[in-house]
Scaffold this motif. Structure first.
Motif, PDB file in Angstrom:
ATOM      1  N   LEU A 114      67.112   0.954   3.367  1.00 27.46           N
ATOM      2  CA  LEU A 114      66.550   1.791   2.302  1.00 27.46           C
ATOM      3  C   LEU A 114      65.030   1.924   2.418  1.00 27.46           C
ATOM      4  N   ASN A 116      63.360   2.022   5.108  1.00 25.54           N
ATOM      5  CA  ASN A 116      63.126   2.969   6.201  1.00 25.54           C
ATOM      6  C   ASN A 116      63.410   4.405   5.769  1.00 25.54           C
ATOM      7  N   ILE A 117      64.422   4.593   4.912  1.00 23.03           N
ATOM      8  CA  ILE A 117      64.687   5.936   4.385  1.00 23.03           C
ATOM      9  C   ILE A 117      63.504   6.416   3.560  1.00 23.03           C
ATOM     10  N   SER A 120      60.631   7.337   5.790  1.00 25.39           N
ATOM     11  CA  SER A 120      60.850   8.597   6.498  1.00 25.39           C
ATOM     12  C   SER A 120      60.634   9.800   5.584  1.00 25.39           C
ATOM     13  N   GLN A 283      77.739   7.937   3.901  1.00 22.86           N
ATOM     14  CA  GLN A 283      77.135   8.657   2.780  1.00 22.86           C
ATOM     15  C   GLN A 283      78.145   9.682   2.271  1.00 22.86           C
ATOM     16  N   ARG A 299      70.411  14.447   4.462  1.00 22.03           N
ATOM     17  CA  ARG A 299      71.540  13.753   5.083  1.00 22.03           C
ATOM     18  C   ARG A 299      71.274  13.488   6.563  1.00 22.03           C
ATOM     19  N   ILE A 302      68.894  10.541   6.762  1.00 23.86           N
ATOM     20  CA  ILE A 302      69.563   9.266   6.513  1.00 23.86           C
ATOM     21  C   ILE A 302      70.395   8.851   7.721  1.00 23.86           C
ATOM     22  N   THR A 305      68.078   7.592  10.394  1.00 26.73           N
ATOM     23  CA  THR A 305      67.551   6.269  10.030  1.00 26.73           C
ATOM     24  C   THR A 305      68.575   5.188  10.336  1.00 26.73           C
TER      25      THR A 305
END
Length: 314
Positions: A114, A116-117, A120, A283, A299, A302, A305
């Motif tokens: 999370l 890293n998300i 980004s 997801q 999406r 994610i 990542t």
């Protein structure tokens, strides 16, 4: 609704907005490339519909009445919404556009995933906002996705709802972890745990995440007619590794989640002597955002990542 005409022409609302903005029939006629008598006729119609003069003579030309002035912003909102309603979808430009994204995720994901998300999104769409939602038994994720209050749910449910869209993110092998200097860890090798040991050790488990859903571990054990000794349930999964450092408790979860804590806390990972299925994280999203360019972008971010995390970990 009484007083509302059956067919309210959006062009008439545009004329209303321009008249209140420009305060001049001739200028509105020029802007719309229409004869002045046509705009004057529209003004008369608007006066009939509203029961108000809308524009009256002032010392320096026409000025809106108090009621006319109150219609300016509502008319603009209607025009803006109408334009958005029929606008063709264009590619999302993350560097320049601002969006708010709502993501629900469990806190037993890899400790880097999370963050890293978030990193980004901040790097690639600096004007956007991201709101992370926790997961708990009181949240109806299907309804929240359908109502647009959530954009994506990251989960590892065994049987995700068939009507939702889904893409796989990563897999994680199940293992267990405990304090490195607890009596059991000191006398047992990481790959020497027996089934009897595993079931009888004092376990800490996350609280139920969804109504009627006991989780991957408990569900699998129940199908094998097995029962482990859960002595602590915690709604705060991120705190569990710290509980382990002060007790004889054992945590069962994904090995990838444990690696960070084994490196940074006095903890030791053990192979589980039961063949649990691999934890599969994915997801989920609703059809309502399936074709939206900004959500496609999110999406894909994610997914990228998750892929980078797996490549760097395994």
């Amino acid at each position: 609704m009484s007083g509302l005409p059956d067919h309210l022409d959006i062009h008439l609302i545009r004329i209303l907005y321009l008249l209140l903005s420009e305060k001049n029939v001739s200028r509105v006629a020029l802007k719309l490339n229409q004869p002045q008598p046509s705009i004057s006729a529209s003004l008369r119609k608007l006066r009939e519909l509203t029961g108000d003069p809308l524009l009256v003579r002032g010392t320096r030309g026409m000025v809106p009445t108090q009621y006319g002035e109150s219609l300016l912003q509502p008319a603009k909102r209607i025009l803006d919404e109408t334009e958005r309603l029929f606008a063709r979808k264009t590619a999302f430009s993350p560097q320049h556009e601002a969006r708010t994204f709502h993501i629900a995720a469990p806190d037993y994901l890899d400790s880097q995933f999370l963050p890293n998300i978030v990193a980004s999104v901040r790097r690639e769409s600096p004007k956007s906002r991201i709101v992370l939602h926790g997961k708990g038994p009181d949240n109806d994720y299907l309804k929240l996705l359908a109502d647009g209050e959530l954009d994506i749910v990251i989960a590892n449910w065994d049987d995700p709802p068939a009507h939702l869209h889904m893409s796989k993110l990563f897999e994680d092998e199940i293992a267990c972890i405990m304090r490195a200097d607890c009596p059991y860890a000191l006398r047992t090798a990481p790959d020497a745990m027996t089934v009897e040991d595993y079931l009888s050790l004092p376990h800490v488990a996350p609280s139920q995440m969804l109504p009627g859903y006991s989780g991957v571990i408990e569900s699998f054990l129940a199908r094998q007619d097995m029962h482990r000794n859960v002595v602590v349930e915690s709604a705060y999964f991120g705190m569990i590794p710290y509980m382990l450092t002060r007790s004889d408790l054992v945590l069962t979860t994904g090995r990838q989640f444990m690696r960070f804590y084994e490196r940074n806390l006095p903890l030791k990972i053990f192979n589980v002597p039961i063949r649990f299925p691999t934890m599969r994280f994915y997801q989920l999203w609703h059809d309502r955002v399936h074709h939206a360019p900004e959500h496609k972008w999110l999406r894909e971010l994610i997914t990228a990542t998750a892929k980078a995390l797996v490549q760097n970990t395994w």
